[in-house]
Design a protein around this motif. Structure first.
Motif, PDB file in Angstrom:
ATOM      1  N   UNK A  62      -4.580  -7.965  -2.077  1.00 18.76           N
ATOM      2  CA  UNK A  62      -3.380  -8.097  -1.277  1.00 18.76           C
ATOM      3  C   UNK A  62      -3.700  -8.766   0.068  1.00 18.76           C
ATOM      4  N   UNK A  63      -4.825  -8.372   0.623  1.00 18.30           N
ATOM      5  CA  UNK A  63      -5.203  -8.885   1.933  1.00 18.30           C
ATOM      6  C   UNK A  63      -5.521 -10.379   1.866  1.00 18.30           C
ATOM      7  N   UNK A  64      -6.306 -10.749   0.867  1.00 18.11           N
ATOM      8  CA  UNK A  64      -6.682 -12.156   0.721  1.00 18.11           C
ATOM      9  C   UNK A  64      -5.440 -12.997   0.444  1.00 18.11           C
ATOM     10  N   UNK A  65      -4.548 -12.436  -0.338  1.00 18.70           N
ATOM     11  CA  UNK A  65      -3.322 -13.149  -0.651  1.00 18.70           C
ATOM     12  C   UNK A  65      -2.497 -13.412   0.613  1.00 18.70           C
TER      13      UNK A  65
ATOM     14  N   UNK B  89      -3.600 -13.813   3.485  1.00 24.85           N
ATOM     15  CA  UNK B  89      -4.315 -14.620   4.478  1.00 24.85           C
ATOM     16  C   UNK B  89      -5.061 -15.791   3.856  1.00 24.85           C
ATOM     17  N   UNK B  90      -4.462 -16.404   2.823  1.00 21.74           N
ATOM     18  CA  UNK B  90      -5.201 -17.445   2.099  1.00 21.74           C
ATOM     19  C   UNK B  90      -5.667 -18.597   2.955  1.00 21.74           C
ATOM     20  N   UNK B  91      -4.954 -18.908   4.009  1.00 21.63           N
ATOM     21  CA  UNK B  91      -5.366 -20.101   4.740  1.00 21.63           C
ATOM     22  C   UNK B  91      -6.393 -19.772   5.817  1.00 21.63           C
ATOM     23  N   UNK B  92      -6.742 -18.502   5.969  1.00 19.73           N
ATOM     24  CA  UNK B  92      -7.713 -18.117   7.002  1.00 19.73           C
ATOM     25  C   UNK B  92      -9.112 -17.968   6.410  1.00 19.73           C
ATOM     26  N   UNK B  93     -10.121 -18.216   7.245  1.00 24.95           N
ATOM     27  CA  UNK B  93     -11.494 -17.968   6.821  1.00 24.95           C
ATOM     28  C   UNK B  93     -11.836 -16.505   7.024  1.00 24.95           C
ATOM     29  N   UNK B  94     -12.508 -15.924   6.046  1.00 20.52           N
ATOM     30  CA  UNK B  94     -12.904 -14.534   6.192  1.00 20.52           C
ATOM     31  C   UNK B  94     -14.131 -14.208   5.362  1.00 20.52           C
ATOM     32  N   UNK B  95     -14.752 -13.079   5.704  1.00 22.85           N
ATOM     33  CA  UNK B  95     -15.924 -12.625   4.954  1.00 22.85           C
ATOM     34  C   UNK B  95     -15.629 -11.236   4.407  1.00 22.85           C
ATOM     35  N   UNK B  96     -16.003 -11.003   3.162  1.00 24.14           N
ATOM     36  CA  UNK B  96     -15.936  -9.651   2.613  1.00 24.14           C
ATOM     37  C   UNK B  96     -17.364  -9.219   2.305  1.00 24.14           C
ATOM     38  N   UNK B  97     -17.828  -8.208   3.002  1.00 26.64           N
ATOM     39  CA  UNK B  97     -19.176  -7.706   2.756  1.00 26.64           C
ATOM     40  C   UNK B  97     -19.145  -6.565   1.748  1.00 26.64           C
ATOM     41  N   UNK B  98     -19.987  -6.648   0.738  1.00 23.16           N
ATOM     42  CA  UNK B  98     -20.130  -5.538  -0.198  1.00 23.16           C
ATOM     43  C   UNK B  98     -21.598  -5.121  -0.213  1.00 23.16           C
ATOM     44  N   UNK B  99     -21.859  -3.895  -0.700  1.00 22.54           N
ATOM     45  CA  UNK B  99     -23.201  -3.329  -0.545  1.00 22.54           C
ATOM     46  C   UNK B  99     -24.208  -3.880  -1.551  1.00 22.54           C
TER      47      UNK B  99
ATOM     48  N   UNK C 207     -16.415  -8.792  -7.380  1.00 22.24           N
ATOM     49  CA  UNK C 207     -15.298  -9.171  -6.519  1.00 22.24           C
ATOM     50  C   UNK C 207     -15.073 -10.676  -6.548  1.00 22.24           C
ATOM     51  N   UNK C 208     -16.173 -11.394  -6.539  1.00 21.90           N
ATOM     52  CA  UNK C 208     -16.112 -12.855  -6.577  1.00 21.90           C
ATOM     53  C   UNK C 208     -15.376 -13.318  -7.833  1.00 21.90           C
ATOM     54  N   UNK C 209     -15.777 -12.766  -8.981  1.00 19.57           N
ATOM     55  CA  UNK C 209     -15.115 -13.138 -10.242  1.00 19.57           C
ATOM     56  C   UNK C 209     -13.629 -12.808 -10.171  1.00 19.57           C
ATOM     57  N   UNK C 210     -13.343 -11.617  -9.672  1.00 21.31           N
ATOM     58  CA  UNK C 210     -11.954 -11.180  -9.600  1.00 21.31           C
ATOM     59  C   UNK C 210     -11.112 -12.154  -8.776  1.00 21.31           C
ATOM     60  N   UNK C 211     -11.631 -12.524  -7.607  1.00 22.09           N
ATOM     61  CA  UNK C 211     -10.876 -13.423  -6.731  1.00 22.09           C
ATOM     62  C   UNK C 211     -10.720 -14.804  -7.365  1.00 22.09           C
ATOM     63  N   UNK C 212     -11.785 -15.281  -8.008  1.00 20.36           N
ATOM     64  CA  UNK C 212     -11.697 -16.585  -8.665  1.00 20.36           C
ATOM     65  C   UNK C 212     -10.667 -16.549  -9.774  1.00 20.36           C
ATOM     66  N   UNK C 213     -10.690 -15.433 -10.534  1.00 23.69           N
ATOM     67  CA  UNK C 213      -9.749 -15.327 -11.642  1.00 23.69           C
ATOM     68  C   UNK C 213      -8.311 -15.365 -11.137  1.00 23.69           C
TER      69      UNK C 213
END
Ligand code: ADP
Ligand code: MG
Ligand code: ZN
Length: 723
Positions: A222-225, A227-237, A245-251
C-alpha cells in the motif's frame, strides 16, 4: 578565512548558508587543528573537508571505505568544478600511474583513496613527493571494532601518517557518537589534541513512526503504491526476506531493485546504479546497502524488520531526506524481530563482554519500538542530547493520525483460545483454531472440539495472525524465547478475560502520498534525467530535488534568477542553466496559453498540484492537459481502470494518454503495466509480427497479456505506440 569558505560555498555548491556545525569544523581544519566531526547522516560532512581542501595549498587525501562509490563522488565534484580524482583497485596500473603523474603536476585538489591502498609501497612512495595539506577520513567509525562497520584496513591510516615526510592536518568524520567509538577514533588514528565537534543529532525534516502488529506485506504494498514516484529504501533483515519482497513488488508491477551480499558484485553494482539513476524507485535491501550512498532525494526508509541497535537504525533511516526535504522513517515492528536479532548476535559474537554489550543495545532498540512517548525524544536522549520540550509534535507517537478502536471482544476470543490450548502453541496454530481450519494438526490435537474453534471463521487467517501479533506487541500476550515461540498469557490478559479491562487499538487510517505531484517539477525531472544520461552521472548529481523544487516554485525567468536558486553553482549554471530555463519558459507559455485570461494569477501562484482525486471535468482540465492529469494520477499509483473510472474515460483512452505523455518526453514507468513473466515473450512477438498493429500481436500472445501490456512494451523497448 570563513569569508573565503563562504565564497567557495556559493560559487561551487550554490548554497548561501552553512548548515549547523559546518562552519566550526571548517574553521578548525583551516586553523591546522586535528578535528573529529560527529554529525548525523545527511548533515553535510563532505563539504566540511572539501571546502578546506579548496582553500589549503597542495592536495587533500580522502580515505573512504567504499570503492564502488568513489567514482560517483568524484563525478559529483567534477560536475561542480572541483578538481578531484580517485585511486583504487578498479584502475589499471597504468591509469593509476597517470593519475599520480597528474597529482604531481598539481591537477587535483582532492584525491579519494581506499584504505587498502594507503600502505602499498608504490602509493606511499609516490605520495611522499606530494605536498599533502590534509588527510580526511570519512566514515571514521570504521576504525573501531565497537562501531557497526569495522574495517581492519582503517588501521593502516596511522602507519600511513607516520610514514609521511610532513604530517598533514587530519579530519575524521562520522555519524557515530558512542564513547567507545569516539575514543577509538582519536587513539587509533593517532590524532593530536583533536578538537571534537558534535552537531545536534536532530534531523527536524525526518518523521519517525513505529508500527506494531501491522500486516507488513500489505503495508509495504500500500505504501509503495501511494508513493510510486518517490525514491525509497526498504530494509529487511535477511537475504531471503529481501528476495521475497523484491519478487512481490516486481510481480505487482513496481520498478523495484534489490541489494544484498548474496548477489554477484556485478548485479549489486548495477542495482545500485539503477537506484542512483532513478530507474529503480524502491530498493529492497539488507543493511549491506547504503553506506556512503549520497543519494539526496530518498524520500522514505521503511524498516521491514527491527535492526540490531539504534546506531544502525538511525544511520539507515537517516538516508532519507538528506536534501533537507521531508523524509519519512517507518519501522514495522514484529514480535519475531527481537528473537531473530538475538539469534544473530548469539551466532556472530563470541567474546562474552561484547555479546553483553550487543544485547544491551538490542534491548534499547526494542524499547524504542515499545515506547509510547515521543520517538524523536527517545532518539536524541539515546545519543546523549537534551530532549525537545514535551515532544516533537510530528512523530508517530506525538501525532494521533489514527483512531482508537475498542477491540476487547476480539482480544477476549484470542485469550480464551490461548488459555484453552494450555499456552503451549505458537501463533499459527492459534490462528488456525480460531479460523476453524480443517488442517490435520488441529484435528489430531482435538482442537476442533474446543468452544473457541471457528470463533473467527469470518476472518482470514492472516487477519487473525495480525491480531494475535498486535496483542503480543502491546504486551497482553508474550512469546517464549525458543526456536518455535509459544504464546503465553500476560497478567493483563486475565483481567481482560474477566471483563475487568478493555483493550484499545490504534488503527491507522490510509496514509496520504508523501508529496503531491507537481507537473513543472516533473518536467524538470525529465530534463534532469536527459542530462544525466548524456553526461553519465546520476540525476541528483546534476541537481538535487530541492533545487528542482525551488525552480518549479519560483519559476525563474532568466539565468540571473536561476543563479539565485539554492544548489546552482557557477559551473552548473553555465552547463545546464539554459536547458532548464527553456523547460520553464515553455511550461509557462503553454499554461498561459491554456489558461487564457488568468495569466497574471498563474505567474504568482505556487505551482499547481495534480491530485489523485482530480474530478471528472474540473476546472483543472483547463490548465493541465488531460493526458498530463492522467499521468499524474498514474504516478501516484492509481491503476488504469481506477483512473478511467474517476475521470469518466475508457481504459483505452487512459492508455493512450500515457503513450502521448511518453512521446512528449515525460517519464512513464511502463514496468508497472508489463507482467515480468511475459516481457521477453512480447518483445519476441513484436520482432516476429511487427509492432505497427496491435490486434495481430494480441492474437499471437496468451490471453493474459493485455493491450495495455503490449502498448507498454512497444513504448518501453521500441519507442513506438502501435494502433
Ligand atoms: P553526510 O553528512 O551524510 O556525509 P553529505 O555530505 O552527503 O552528508 O550531504 C548531504 C546533502 O546535504 C548533500 O546533498 C549536500 O549537497 C547537502 N548540503 C550540505 N551542506 C549544505 C548546505 N550548507 N546547504 C544546503 N545543502 C547542503
Ligand atoms: Mg558522508
Ligand atoms: Zn514526537
Amino acid at each position: 578565512m570563513l569569508e573565503m569558505a563562504r565564497k567557495v560555498l556559493k560559487k561551487y555548491y550554490g548554497y548561501d548558508e552553512f548548515r549547523p556545525g559546518q562552519a566550526k569544523v571548517i574553521a578548525s581544519l583551516l586553523n591546522g587543528k586535528d578535528t573529529v566531526a560527529i554529525m548525523p547522516t545527511g548533515a553535510g560532512k563532505s563539504l566540511c573537508f572539501q571546502i578546506p581542501a579548496m582553500l589549503l595549498p597542495g592536495i587533500t587525501v580522502v580515505v573512504s571505505p567504499l570503492i564502488s562509490l568513489m567514482k560517483d563522488q568524484v563525478d559529483a565534484l567534477t560536475e561542480q568544478g572541483i578538481p578531484a580524482t580517485f585511486i583504487n583497485s578498479s584502475l589499471t596500473g597504468s591509469e593509476a600511474g597517470r593519475r599520480l603523474q597528474q597529482m604531481r603536476a598539481g591537477r587535483f585538489k582532492l584525491v579519494y583513496v581506499a584504505p587498502e591502498r594507503l600502505t602499498a609501497d608504490w602509493f606511499q612512495a609516490a605520495v611522499g613527493e606530494l605536498s599533502i595539506s590534509m588527510l580526511a577520513i570519512d566514515e571514521a567509525h570504521c576504525v573501531s571494532q565497537w562501531g557497526h562497520d569495522f574495517r581492519p584496513s582503517y588501521r593502516n591510516v596511522s602507519t600511513f601518517i607516520a610514514n609521511l615526510p610532513n604530517r598533514p592536518v587530519i579530519g575524521a568524520f562520522t555519524a557515530t557518537a558512542t564513547p567507545e567509538v569516539k575514543t577509538d577514533i582519536s587513539s587509533l588514528l593517532a590524532l593530536q589534541w583533536p578538537q571534537v565537534h558534535i552537531t545536534g543529532f536532530d534531523r527536524p525534516n525526518l518523521s519517525f513512526t513505529v508500527m506494531r502488529g501491522e500486516n507488513k506485506q500489505q503495508f509495504v504494498l500500500q505504501y509503495v503504491k501511494a508513493n510510486t514516484s518517490q525514491s525509497g529504501i526498504i530494509y529487511a533483515a535477511t537475504r531471503k526476506e529481501v528476495d521475497g519482497l523484491y519478487e512481490l513488488l516486481r510481480k505487482k508491477g513496481y520498478a523495484a531493485g534489490r541489494y544484498h551480499a548474496g548477489l554477484s558484485d556485478d548485479e549489486r553494482m548495477s542495482q545500485q546504479e539503477r537506484f542512483l539513476y532513478d530507474d529503480v524507485r524502491v530498493m529492497v535491501a539488507t543493511n549491506a546497502f547504503g553506506m556512503g550512498i549520497d543519494k539526496s532525494n530518498v524520500r522514505y526508509v521503511v524498516h521491514y524488520n527491527m535492526p540490531k541497535n539504534m546506531e544502525s537504525y538511525y544511520q539507515e533511516a537517516g538516508r532519507s531526506g538528506r536534501d533537507g526535504e521531508p523524509g519519512e522513517c517507518i519501522l514495522l515492528f514484529g514480535p519475531q524481530d527481537p528473537l531473530l536479532q538475538r539469534f544473530l548476535i548469539d551466532k556472530s559474537v563470541e567474546h562474552p563482554e561484547r555479546k553483553q554489550h550487543e544485547l544491551k543495545k538490542l534491548q534499547e532498540m526494542v524499547d524504542y519500538c515499545h515506547t509510547p512517548a515521543c520517538l524523536r525524544q527517545y532518539i536524541l536522549s539515546y545519543f546523549g542530547e537534551p530532549a525537545v520540550g514535551s515532544g516533537c509534535g510530528h512523530c508517530g507517537n506525538c501525532t494521533a493520525d489514527g483512531e482508537q478502536v475498542d477491540i476487547t471482544v476480539d482480544a477476549q476470543k484470542v485469550f480464551s483460545c490461548v488459555y484453552r490450548m494450555k499456552e503451549r502453541f505458537g501463533i499459527s496454530v492459534i490462528a488456525d483454531v480460531l479460523k476453524g481450519s480443517k488442517n490435520k494438526k488441529v484435528q489430531q490435537l482435538g482442537f476442533d472440539r474446543l468452544p473457541t474453534y471457528g470463533l473467527m471463521a469470518e476472518r482470514t487467517v492472516l487477519d487473525i495472525k495480525t491480531l494475535v501479533q498486535r496483542l503480543v506487541a502491546t504486551g497482553y500476550l508474550r512469546l517464549t524465547e525458543s526456536e518455535y515461540p509459544v504464546v503465553k498469557l500476560g497478567p493483563e490478559a486475565m483481567t481482560v478475560l474477566r471483563s475487568e479491562a478493555q483493550v484499545w487499538q490504534k488503527v491507522f487510517t490510509e496514509r496520504q502520498p508523501l508529496v503531491a505531484d507537481d507537473s513543472l517539477f516533473e518536467l524538470l525531472r525529465v530534463c534532469r534525467k536527459r542530462i544525466s544520461e548524456r553526461e553519465g552521472v546520476p540525476p541528483f548529481v546534476v541537481f538535487a530535488d530541492t533545487t528542482l523544487k525551488e525552480m518549479s516554485q519560483h519559476r525563474p525567468a532568466d539565468l540571473a534568477a536561476i543563479r539565485q536558486i539554492k544548489g546552482v553553482g557557477e559551473l552548473k549554471l553555465q552547463k545546464y542553466g539554459g536547458e532548464f530555463l527553456a523547460v520553464i519558459t515553455k511550461y509557462l507559455a503553454e499554461n498561459i496559453a491554456a489558461a487564457g485570461s488568468t495569466t497574471a494569477v498563474i505567474e504568482h501562484q505556487p505551482a499547481k498540484k495534480v491530485k489523485v482525486a482530480a474530478k471528472k471535468s474540473s476546472s483543472k482540465a483547463e490548465t493541465e492537459p488531460s493526458h498530463v492529469i492522467t499521468l499524474g494520477m498514474y504516478r501516484q499509483g492509481a491503476e488504469l481502470d481506477e483512473i478511467a473510472a474517476t475521470r469518466d474515460l475508457t481504459t483505452n483512452t487512459v492508455q493512450n494518454h500515457l503513450v502521448r505523455c511518453a512521446q512528449e518526453g515525460h517519464t512513464v514507468d511502463w514496468d508497472r503495466l508489463i507482467p515480468v513473466q511475459y516481457e521477453e515473450l512480447i518483445i519476441a512477438k513484436v520482432k516476429e509480427v511487427g509492432g505497427k498493429q496491435l490486434k495481430p500481436l494480441k492474437d499471437a500472445l496468451p490471453d493474459a497479456v493485455s493491450y495495455a501490456a503490449i502498448k507498454a512494451v512497444l513504448c518501453k523497448h521500441f519507442g513506438v505506440a502501435g494502433t
